[in-house]
Design an enzyme around this catalytic site. Structure first.
Site, PDB file in Angstrom:
ATOM      1  N   SER A 101      29.648  76.550  -0.013  1.00 44.94           N
ATOM      2  CA  SER A 101      29.981  76.472  -1.372  1.00 44.94           C
ATOM      3  C   SER A 101      29.775  75.634  -2.235  1.00 44.94           C
ATOM      4  CB  SER A 101      31.647  76.653  -1.184  1.00 44.94           C
ATOM      5  OG  SER A 101      32.151  76.920  -2.453  1.00 44.94           O
ATOM      6  N   ASP A 247      31.611  82.584  -5.610  1.00 53.89           N
ATOM      7  CA  ASP A 247      32.868  83.158  -5.477  1.00 53.89           C
ATOM      8  C   ASP A 247      33.692  82.559  -6.422  1.00 53.89           C
ATOM      9  OD1 ASP A 247      33.267  80.661  -4.564  1.00 53.89           O
ATOM     10  OD2 ASP A 247      34.381  81.378  -2.740  1.00 53.89           O
TER      11      ASP A 247
END
Length: 449
Positions: A101, A247
């Site tokens: 991430s 995301d």
């Protein structure tokens, strides 16, 4: 105690435990075994971000999965939410994302989606660990034509682009809007500009030249300063910053100012409420959502419910109680009407849609809420006992809440990854919340610092 899985899959420095090729292969074997729930051939989707270690971990996962007689569908660098969608679209048994991430490039991670596109519950992650540690499946060795195959899905990018665009009304486009998108040199470096251009926006792109080592480096949602400069330079209507696995999304208004995730939630939540599509007239935030969000939404008949920090906790609450929109200050927004997990591109399209329909700039839309003063202190601790088991700290917290007299909040929680206690105090007066926070910090230092 779980040894491998944390709050969002398995994560660590690549090529050191637990992020080694050996452990990745074992994770692949265990996951393949766990997800073989139906007759016939089985398939697992694997996607990744742009880290150099992705090649190593992808190959190891693929080997582990194929060794259990399960086929692998490779889609290459793609956003985490794209894997959630593709797992459902391809009727696969599970999906795997190789990404850390927003972390720097030397880290990497592995997280799983079940066949319905949702992240795994704790008990399934625990079962994967148990299968690895117990060596329960070490004897399972398919041979000959029962060994799994690997296929590359060439149209994965186009599938996801069309899926994201379907989150908008068919008659809506973004002609007349000028924007800058920062792809963080990450997983969305191809798909994000394509989606936005196909919808008619004039798009300037930064952070779209990954080299395996520059993901999140001075760019993206974690470092939006470059985007702020680019928005001012290009006189853009909005800036969109994605993180490494896309995301989440952060926004910069036309003046080059970062728009906090709470203000984005307020603007989008208010719009959904006015359109009659906000389930149960409720937003789902976290304990860190500004008290001003709660106050502003209450004035228009919207309730705010809070969860612990982390998008998985948001999602659990939303699914359990039938809510359809939630988010965090960090830019994680979950639109359950559109995807099963946080999706930075879906979030960006919802914000652009609101701008286009209302003909209002982002700076104006952000006024849907007024933030109250907030102070956050991090106190280094030597241990992490239950705070209620330390009477002086427990009393200090309750006394602090009484001082705010219902016009603010006190949130005290341990960091999940560092030896820190985080103290957050909100209220109407800067001087009061500063006094309250500093007093609490001193009590904490005295007893567990």
């Amino acid at each position: 105690m779980r040894k491998l899985f944390g709050t969002d899959g398995v994560r660590g420095v690549a090529n050191l435990e637990p992020m080694t090729s050996e452990t990745a292969m074992q994770l692949g074997r265990a996951a393949a075994h766990l997800f073989m729930r139906r007759a016939g051939r089985h398939q697992i989707v694997i996607g990744k971000d742009t880290r150099i270690s992705g090649y190593m971990l992808e190959s190891a996962l693929m080997a582990g999965i194929c060794s259990m007689g399960v086929d692998v569908l490779l889609v290459g660098p793609m956003p985490t939410p794209a894997i959630a969608f593709l797992t459902r679209s391809l009727r696969a048994d599970a999906g795997v994302v190789i990404s850390a991430s927003h972390n720097p490039y030397q880290d990497n991670g592995i997280k799983f989606f079940s066949n319905d596109g949702f992240k795994l519950p704790d008990e399934m992650e625990a079962r994967i660990e148990e299968l690895i540690v117990s060596k329960e499946i070490s004897h399972l060795r398919p041979t000959a034509d029962l060994i799994g195959k690997a296929y590359r899905i060439d149209d994965a990018e186009g599938r996801y682009i069309e899926f994201v665009k379907r989150s908008l009304p068919k008659d809506l486009d973004f002609q007349g809007l000028k924007l800058v998108v920062d792809c963080a040199n990450g997983a969305a470096y191809k798909v994000a500009p394509k989606v936005l251009r196909e919808l008619g926006a004039k798009v300037e792109v930064i952070g779209n030249e990954p080299d395996g080592m520059n993901i999140n480096q001075d760019c993206g949602a974690v470092h939006p300063q470059q985007l702020q400069h680019a928005v001012r330079y290009h006189k853009a209507d909005i800036g969109i910053a994605l993180d490494g696995d896309a995301d989440r999304a952060m926004f910069v208004c036309e003046q080059g100012t970062i728009i906090d995730g709470d203000h984005v939630m307020a603007a989008l939540g208010l719009d959904m409420h006015q359109q009659g599509v906000l389930a149960k007239q409720t937003l789902v935030g976290t304990v860190m959502s500004n008290f001003g969000l709660e106050l502003s939404m209450a004035k228009v008949g919207i309730k705010l419910v809070r969860t612990p920090v982390g998008d998985r906790y948001l999602l659990e609450r939303m699914l359990a109680e039938g809510y359809n929109f939630g988010g965090e200050q960090s830019g994680h927004f979950v639109f359950l009407d559109h995807n099963t997990t946080g999706d930075g591109l879906v979030s960006a399209l919802q914000m652009l849609s609101l701008m286009k329909r209302t003909k209002k700039p982002v700076s104006e839309l952000a006024k849907a809420m007024s933030a109250v003063p907030q102070i956050l202190l991090n106190v280094k601790v030597a241990r992490k006992p239950d705070l209620k088991s330390v009477p002086d700290i427990d009393r200090a917290i309750r006394a602090s809440e009484e001082r705010l007299n219902g016009n603010g909040r006190v949130v005290v929680r341990y960091s999940g990854t560092e030896p820190l206690l985080r103290i957050m105090v909100e209220g109407e007066r800067d001087t009061l919340i500063k006094e309250v926070a500093e007093h609490l910090a001193q009590v904490v230092r005295t007893h567990i610092g």
